[in-house]
Write a protein that holds these residues in place. Structure first.
Motif, PDB file in Angstrom:
ATOM      1  N   ILE A  29     -59.801  11.093  26.935  1.00 46.24           N
ATOM      2  CA  ILE A  29     -58.522  10.837  26.774  1.00 46.24           C
ATOM      3  C   ILE A  29     -57.766  10.480  27.950  1.00 46.24           C
ATOM      4  N   GLU A  30     -57.216   9.213  28.257  1.00 48.19           N
ATOM      5  CA  GLU A  30     -56.692   8.855  29.596  1.00 48.19           C
ATOM      6  C   GLU A  30     -55.016   8.629  28.954  1.00 48.19           C
ATOM      7  N   ILE A  31     -54.265   9.266  29.348  1.00 47.73           N
ATOM      8  CA  ILE A  31     -52.875   9.214  29.071  1.00 47.73           C
ATOM      9  C   ILE A  31     -52.174   8.668  30.475  1.00 47.73           C
ATOM     10  N   ASN A  32     -51.330   7.540  30.032  1.00 44.98           N
ATOM     11  CA  ASN A  32     -50.494   7.209  31.193  1.00 44.98           C
ATOM     12  C   ASN A  32     -48.880   6.815  30.624  1.00 44.98           C
ATOM     13  N   THR A  33     -48.020   7.498  31.241  1.00 41.90           N
ATOM     14  CA  THR A  33     -46.785   7.336  30.851  1.00 41.90           C
ATOM     15  C   THR A  33     -45.667   7.306  32.257  1.00 41.90           C
ATOM     16  N   ARG A  34     -44.736   6.535  32.195  1.00 41.84           N
ATOM     17  CA  ARG A  34     -43.876   6.350  33.250  1.00 41.84           C
ATOM     18  C   ARG A  34     -42.632   7.384  33.305  1.00 41.84           C
ATOM     19  N   ASN A  35     -42.014   7.448  32.161  1.00 39.72           N
ATOM     20  CA  ASN A  35     -40.842   8.132  31.929  1.00 39.72           C
ATOM     21  C   ASN A  35     -40.637   9.364  30.733  1.00 39.72           C
ATOM     22  N   ALA A  36     -41.934   9.386  30.016  1.00 38.51           N
ATOM     23  CA  ALA A  36     -41.782  10.187  28.749  1.00 38.51           C
ATOM     24  C   ALA A  36     -42.431  11.594  28.965  1.00 38.51           C
ATOM     25  N   ASN A  37     -41.732  12.808  28.255  1.00 37.33           N
ATOM     26  CA  ASN A  37     -42.516  13.989  28.482  1.00 37.33           C
ATOM     27  C   ASN A  37     -43.707  13.873  27.589  1.00 37.33           C
ATOM     28  N   VAL A  38     -44.606  14.689  27.848  1.00 37.14           N
ATOM     29  CA  VAL A  38     -45.857  14.742  27.200  1.00 37.14           C
ATOM     30  C   VAL A  38     -46.157  16.150  26.700  1.00 37.14           C
ATOM     31  N   SER A  39     -46.177  16.228  25.447  1.00 38.00           N
ATOM     32  CA  SER A  39     -46.588  17.460  24.859  1.00 38.00           C
ATOM     33  C   SER A  39     -48.012  17.522  24.277  1.00 38.00           C
ATOM     34  N   VAL A  40     -49.131  18.304  24.603  1.00 39.63           N
ATOM     35  CA  VAL A  40     -50.307  18.136  23.868  1.00 39.63           C
ATOM     36  C   VAL A  40     -50.639  19.542  23.166  1.00 39.63           C
ATOM     37  N   LEU A  41     -51.099  19.437  22.142  1.00 40.58           N
ATOM     38  CA  LEU A  41     -51.863  20.539  21.162  1.00 40.58           C
ATOM     39  C   LEU A  41     -53.194  20.136  21.147  1.00 40.58           C
ATOM     40  N   MET A  42     -53.732  21.475  20.912  1.00 46.02           N
ATOM     41  CA  MET A  42     -55.267  21.611  20.682  1.00 46.02           C
ATOM     42  C   MET A  42     -55.691  21.479  19.153  1.00 46.02           C
ATOM     43  N   GLY A  43     -56.658  20.488  18.713  1.00 44.86           N
ATOM     44  CA  GLY A  43     -56.901  20.783  17.251  1.00 44.86           C
ATOM     45  C   GLY A  43     -58.619  20.978  17.152  1.00 44.86           C
ATOM     46  N   ASN A  44     -59.014  21.407  16.054  1.00 44.20           N
ATOM     47  CA  ASN A  44     -60.483  21.855  15.853  1.00 44.20           C
ATOM     48  C   ASN A  44     -61.418  20.625  15.512  1.00 44.20           C
ATOM     49  N   ASP A  58     -61.884   2.408  23.918  1.00 45.27           N
ATOM     50  CA  ASP A  58     -62.969   1.501  24.474  1.00 45.27           C
ATOM     51  C   ASP A  58     -64.072   2.403  24.823  1.00 45.27           C
ATOM     52  N   GLY A  59     -65.036   2.262  23.903  1.00 44.63           N
ATOM     53  CA  GLY A  59     -66.338   3.193  24.004  1.00 44.63           C
ATOM     54  C   GLY A  59     -65.883   4.531  23.634  1.00 44.63           C
ATOM     55  N   SER A  60     -66.160   5.505  24.539  1.00 45.48           N
ATOM     56  CA  SER A  60     -66.076   6.817  24.300  1.00 45.48           C
ATOM     57  C   SER A  60     -64.294   7.031  25.311  1.00 45.48           C
ATOM     58  N   ALA A  61     -63.885   6.281  25.635  1.00 47.37           N
ATOM     59  CA  ALA A  61     -62.639   6.513  26.323  1.00 47.37           C
ATOM     60  C   ALA A  61     -61.400   5.991  25.312  1.00 47.37           C
ATOM     61  N   LEU A  62     -60.308   7.108  25.170  1.00 50.64           N
ATOM     62  CA  LEU A  62     -59.373   6.481  24.400  1.00 50.64           C
ATOM     63  C   LEU A  62     -58.088   6.431  25.549  1.00 50.64           C
ATOM     64  N   GLN A  63     -57.528   5.428  25.611  1.00 48.30           N
ATOM     65  CA  GLN A  63     -56.414   5.013  26.393  1.00 48.30           C
ATOM     66  C   GLN A  63     -55.091   5.116  25.767  1.00 48.30           C
ATOM     67  N   VAL A  64     -54.235   5.906  26.308  1.00 52.11           N
ATOM     68  CA  VAL A  64     -52.991   6.163  25.561  1.00 52.11           C
ATOM     69  C   VAL A  64     -51.889   5.848  26.254  1.00 52.11           C
ATOM     70  N   LYS A  65     -50.686   5.209  26.022  1.00 52.92           N
ATOM     71  CA  LYS A  65     -49.597   4.740  26.830  1.00 52.92           C
ATOM     72  C   LYS A  65     -48.250   5.337  25.910  1.00 52.92           C
TER      73      LYS A  65
END
Length: 183
Positions: A29-44, A58-65
């Motif tokens: 998972i590739e996360i790219n943000t300029r001014n936003a706070n990012v909160s990450v939770l883990m799931g099962n 894109d294949g096995s890569a998830l690009q998140v903006k």
């Protein structure tokens, strides 16, 4: 009657985007943000849920903006086995647990990680504070400039470098710890 329908339509257009994507096993998972706070939770499960951003698989890569105009920032629930790469210019990064592998960097934002048994964590910040609590992993590397670094209750190989900031290590269970600070 047209006015209430118009208001409902305008509300739906400006609603926060919700995205759910199934991440292939071993995916990144590739996360790219300029001014936003990012909160990450883990799931099962292998499902990634995104609130406040967009995603493209894109294949096995998830690009998140991140949606830079969203007040609450970017909230992501992801598989605990995921490999994650986060880049933020002016946002805080918060993790309720560590994914399997994590590389996170921010400028003028803090990084807070609570818990997790990751294989490798690499954190970088300029003008931000780093707080790690309860890391039970293999390798933790922190490179900071201009903010304090606090690591409490951690195991594994630990390496901390800081320029113009303090380093505090408490409750560390490791045979391999290095810490350097300048000024």
């Amino acid at each position: 009657m047209a006015t209430p329908l118009l208001l409902i339509a305008l509300t739906l257009v400006h609603a926060d985007p919700d995205t759910t994507v199934r991440l292939p096993q071993g995916g990144t998972i590739e996360i790219n943000t300029r001014n936003a706070n990012v909160s990450v939770l883990m799931g099962n499960s292998d499902v990634v849920t995104i609130l406040g951003g967009t995603a493209k698989l894109d294949g096995s890569a998830l690009q998140v903006k991140g949606n830079e105009r969203r007040d609450r920032g970017l909230e992501i629930t992801m598989p605990i086995w995921a490999r994650v790469d986060i880049s933020s210019v002016n946002g805080n990064l918060t993790f309720n647990c560590a994914p399997a592998r994590l590389h996170a960097e921010t400028i003028t934002g803090f990084i807070h990680l609570c818990g997790g048994a990751a294989k490798a964590i690499e954190l970088e910040t300029v003008a931000g504070t780093v707080v790690i609590d309860g890391f039970r992993g293999t390798s933790l590397s922190i490179d900071a400039t201009g903010g304090s670094v606090t690591v409490a209750g951690a195991t594994g190989k630990i390496s901390v470098e800081n320029v113009n900031g303090s380093i505090s290590l408490r409750g560390i269970w490791s045979n391999d710890v290095t810490a350097h600070t300048v000024n």
